[in-house]
Write an enzyme that holds these catalytic residues in place. Structure first.
Site, short mmCIF file in Angstrom:
data_model
loop_
_atom_site.label_atom_id
_atom_site.label_comp_id
_atom_site.label_asym_id
_atom_site.label_seq_id
_atom_site.Cartn_x
_atom_site.Cartn_y
_atom_site.Cartn_z
N HIS A 1 0.91 -1.07 -0.13
CA HIS A 1 -0.04 -0.04 0.22
C HIS A 1 0.83 1.11 0.20
O HIS A 1 2.21 1.05 0.15
CB HIS A 1 -0.86 -0.07 1.21
CG HIS A 1 0.05 0.13 2.51
ND1 HIS A 1 0.57 -0.75 3.07
CD2 HIS A 1 0.19 1.19 3.17
CE1 HIS A 1 1.13 -0.35 4.27
NE2 HIS A 1 0.81 0.79 4.29
N ASP B 1 0.94 5.19 1.87
CA ASP B 1 0.31 5.95 3.16
C ASP B 1 -0.39 7.19 2.56
O ASP B 1 0.11 7.82 1.86
CB ASP B 1 1.42 6.16 4.18
CG ASP B 1 2.09 4.91 4.78
OD1 ASP B 1 1.19 3.84 4.77
OD2 ASP B 1 3.22 5.16 5.41
N HIS C 1 4.88 0.28 -0.14
CA HIS C 1 5.51 -0.60 0.72
C HIS C 1 4.82 -1.73 1.33
O HIS C 1 3.65 -1.73 1.05
CB HIS C 1 6.29 0.20 1.91
CG HIS C 1 5.26 0.85 2.77
ND1 HIS C 1 4.49 2.36 1.95
CD2 HIS C 1 4.79 0.92 3.84
CE1 HIS C 1 3.72 2.82 2.90
NE2 HIS C 1 3.98 1.77 4.12
N ARG D 1 8.63 -8.99 15.04
CA ARG D 1 8.83 -7.52 14.57
C ARG D 1 8.05 -6.62 15.32
O ARG D 1 6.69 -6.79 15.35
CB ARG D 1 8.66 -7.36 13.00
CG ARG D 1 8.82 -5.92 12.50
CD ARG D 1 8.68 -5.96 10.88
NE ARG D 1 8.48 -4.59 10.48
CZ ARG D 1 9.49 -3.84 10.25
NH1 ARG D 1 10.81 -4.24 10.02
NH2 ARG D 1 9.25 -2.57 9.84
C1 LIG Z 1 -7.42 -0.69 3.93
C2 LIG Z 1 -7.26 0.37 4.40
C3 LIG Z 1 -6.32 0.40 5.94
C4 LIG Z 1 -5.93 1.77 6.02
C5 LIG Z 1 -7.12 2.56 5.46
C6 LIG Z 1 -7.37 1.78 4.24
C7 LIG Z 1 -6.18 2.25 3.07
C8 LIG Z 1 -4.82 2.81 3.70
C9 LIG Z 1 -4.77 2.14 5.08
C10 LIG Z 1 -3.71 2.91 5.92
C11 LIG Z 1 -2.12 3.01 5.59
C12 LIG Z 1 -1.38 3.81 6.65
C13 LIG Z 1 -1.99 3.76 8.05
C14 LIG Z 1 -3.58 3.88 8.10
C15 LIG Z 1 -3.94 4.00 9.37
C16 LIG Z 1 -4.40 4.84 7.21
O1 LIG Z 1 -4.52 5.89 7.28
O2 LIG Z 1 -4.36 4.33 5.81
C17 LIG Z 1 -4.10 2.60 7.26
C18 LIG Z 1 -5.51 2.45 7.25
C19 LIG Z 1 -5.88 1.31 8.53
O3 LIG Z 1 -5.05 0.57 9.03
O4 LIG Z 1 -7.12 1.31 8.99
O1 LIG Z 2 5.01 -1.98 10.38
C1 LIG Z 2 5.78 -1.91 9.66
O2 LIG Z 2 6.88 -1.82 9.68
C2 LIG Z 2 5.00 -0.79 8.49
C3 LIG Z 2 3.49 -0.88 8.61
C4 LIG Z 2 2.84 0.07 7.65
O3 LIG Z 2 3.16 0.25 6.41
C5 LIG Z 2 1.65 0.94 8.01
O4 LIG Z 2 1.20 0.55 9.41
O5 LIG Z 2 1.09 1.58 7.24
FE LIG Z 3 2.43 2.16 5.33
#
Ligand SMILES: C=C1C[C@]23C[C@H]1CC[C@H]2[C@@]12CCC[C@@](C)(C(=O)O1)[C@H]2[C@@H]3C(=O)O
Ligand SMILES: O=C(O)CCC(=O)C(=O)O
Ligand SMILES: [Fe+2]
Length: 338
Positions: A205, A207, A262, A272
């Site tokens: 994905h 961020d 990533h 981890r």
């Molecule tokens: C399938 C998902 C899960 C999301 C929302 C959507 C797309 C992107 C994911 C993330 C990725 C980065 C952290 C997070 C907190 C964010 O802001 O976007 C994640 C969120 C979640 O883990 O809920």
């Molecule tokens: O846990 C990690 O090292 C990365 C996880 C990640 O990419 C995320 O939580 O958006």
């Molecule tokens: Fe991420």
């Protein structure tokens, strides 16, 4: 004999890993104590959307204190941890990521990075000493946020933007919609039996926010993707931070900086533990290319607010290209009407 995966493995994604892990030695290294690094920093954001920082000023004491609180939390019985769930919008989550069916070999705590409102629910989990965990979180988040702002200011300098605070002010805003996450990837011994496969810890994905600041307990697993679809394994590092360009920063630089794709692969031997600060703007903020970077060029994206983007991102699957819906069709693609 055919080796069948155990039921636990069945539901989760296995991916073929042809080559043994070789660590990529070319991750750009940025020394935050050297102002000249701004040029390298811009280059890293254009090329990879990813880099590593040293001399970052975040006390190791804060890092280790929070890590030990996280380890303590994740070693509680599942029934205790579940009292801090579900993770929507904030709390404990296990295997399920987001609300649209994504799964991974991971458990986590998803929290707001807003000091005042750090989840009250944590109190019930840390029955013996909730204040200790809260203090560890606050110390760590404040220090990492300060570093993220310094990086964004260095970036603005490197991009020759007059107001070096244009990006950092969004994170400093009281209304900043920033998120914090503690991830735990338990060792996955079953996977060793399946020689040339890996288990997905956290699927690929980008961020959605502006910038993400990541660190882990010296355990491998993080990979970044190049444009050609290949994956590079990031060598773990206990005391450095890794920085991701988020989708919003890609838009604010009109595509000059790349939000990096990533993922995390589970490790068969070692747990981890990672902690990530996702620096985001206030919900009502317009996400659009910075005028000084445009110089007459057209925006690649239509205008939208962080609220709109977040809503759309959160209703998509992890691996989706979330920016696609917000791309503008270049005028040159539109055929003249006859
Ligand atoms: C399938 C998902 C899960 C999301 C929302 C959507 C797309 C992107 C994911 C993330 C990725 C980065 C952290 C997070 C907190 C964010 O802001 O976007 C994640 C969120 C979640 O883990 O809920
Ligand atoms: O846990 C990690 O090292 C990365 C996880 C990640 O990419 C995320 O939580 O958006
Ligand atoms: Fe991420």
């Amino acid at each position: 004999m055919v080796l069948l995966p155990k039921p636990a493995l069945e539901q989760l994604s296995l991916i073929r890993n042809i080559k043994p892990t070789t660590f990529f030695s070319g991750i750009p290294l940025i020394d935050l104590s050297n102002p000249d690094s701004k040029h390298l920093l811009v280059k890293a954001c254009e090329e990879f959307g990813f880099f590593k920082v040293v001399n970052h000023g975040v006390p190791l004491e804060f890092i280790l204190k929070l890590e030990s609180e996280a380890v303590k939390f994740f070693s509680l019985p599942l029934s205790e941890k579940e009292k801090a769930g579900p993770p929507n919008p904030f709390g404990y989550g296990n295997k399920s990521i987001g609300q649209n069916g994504d799964v991974g070999w991971v458990e986590y705590l998803l929290l707001t990075a807003n000091q005042e409102s750090i989840s009250q629910r944590l109190s019930s989990v840390f029955g013996d000493n909730p204040e200790k965990f809260r203090r560890a979180l606050n110390d760590y988040i404040s220090a990492v946020k300060k570093m993220a702002c310094e990086i964004l200011e260095m970036m603005a300098d490197g991009l020759k933007i007059q107001n070096r605070n244009v990006l950092s002010k969004l994170l400093k805003d009281e209304q900043s919609d920033s998120v914090f996450r503690l991830n735990h990837y338990p060792p996955c011994p079953e996977i060793q039996a399946l020689k040339d496969h890996n288990m997905i810890g956290f699927g690929e994905h980008t961020d959605p926010q502006i910038i993400s600041v990541l660190r882990s307990n010296n355990t491998s697993g993080l990979q970044i993707s190049l444009n050609d679809g290949s994956w590079l394994s990031v060598p773990p590092d206990l005391s450095s931070f890794f920085i991701n360009v988020g989708d919003s920063l890609q838009v604010m630089t009109n595509g000059l900086f790349k939000s990096v794709r990533h993922r995390v692969l589970a490790n068969s031997m070692k747990a981890r533990v990672s902690m990530i600060y996702f620096g985001g703007p206030p919900l009502g903020e317009k996400i659009a290319p910075l005028p000084s970077l445009m110089r007459g060029k057209e925006s690649l994206y239509r205008e939208f607010t962080w609220f709109e983007y977040k809503r759309s991102a959160y209703s998509s699957r992890l691996a989706d290209n979330k920016l696609l819906l917000f791309e503008r069709i270049p005028a040159s693609y539109i055929l003249p009407q006859k």
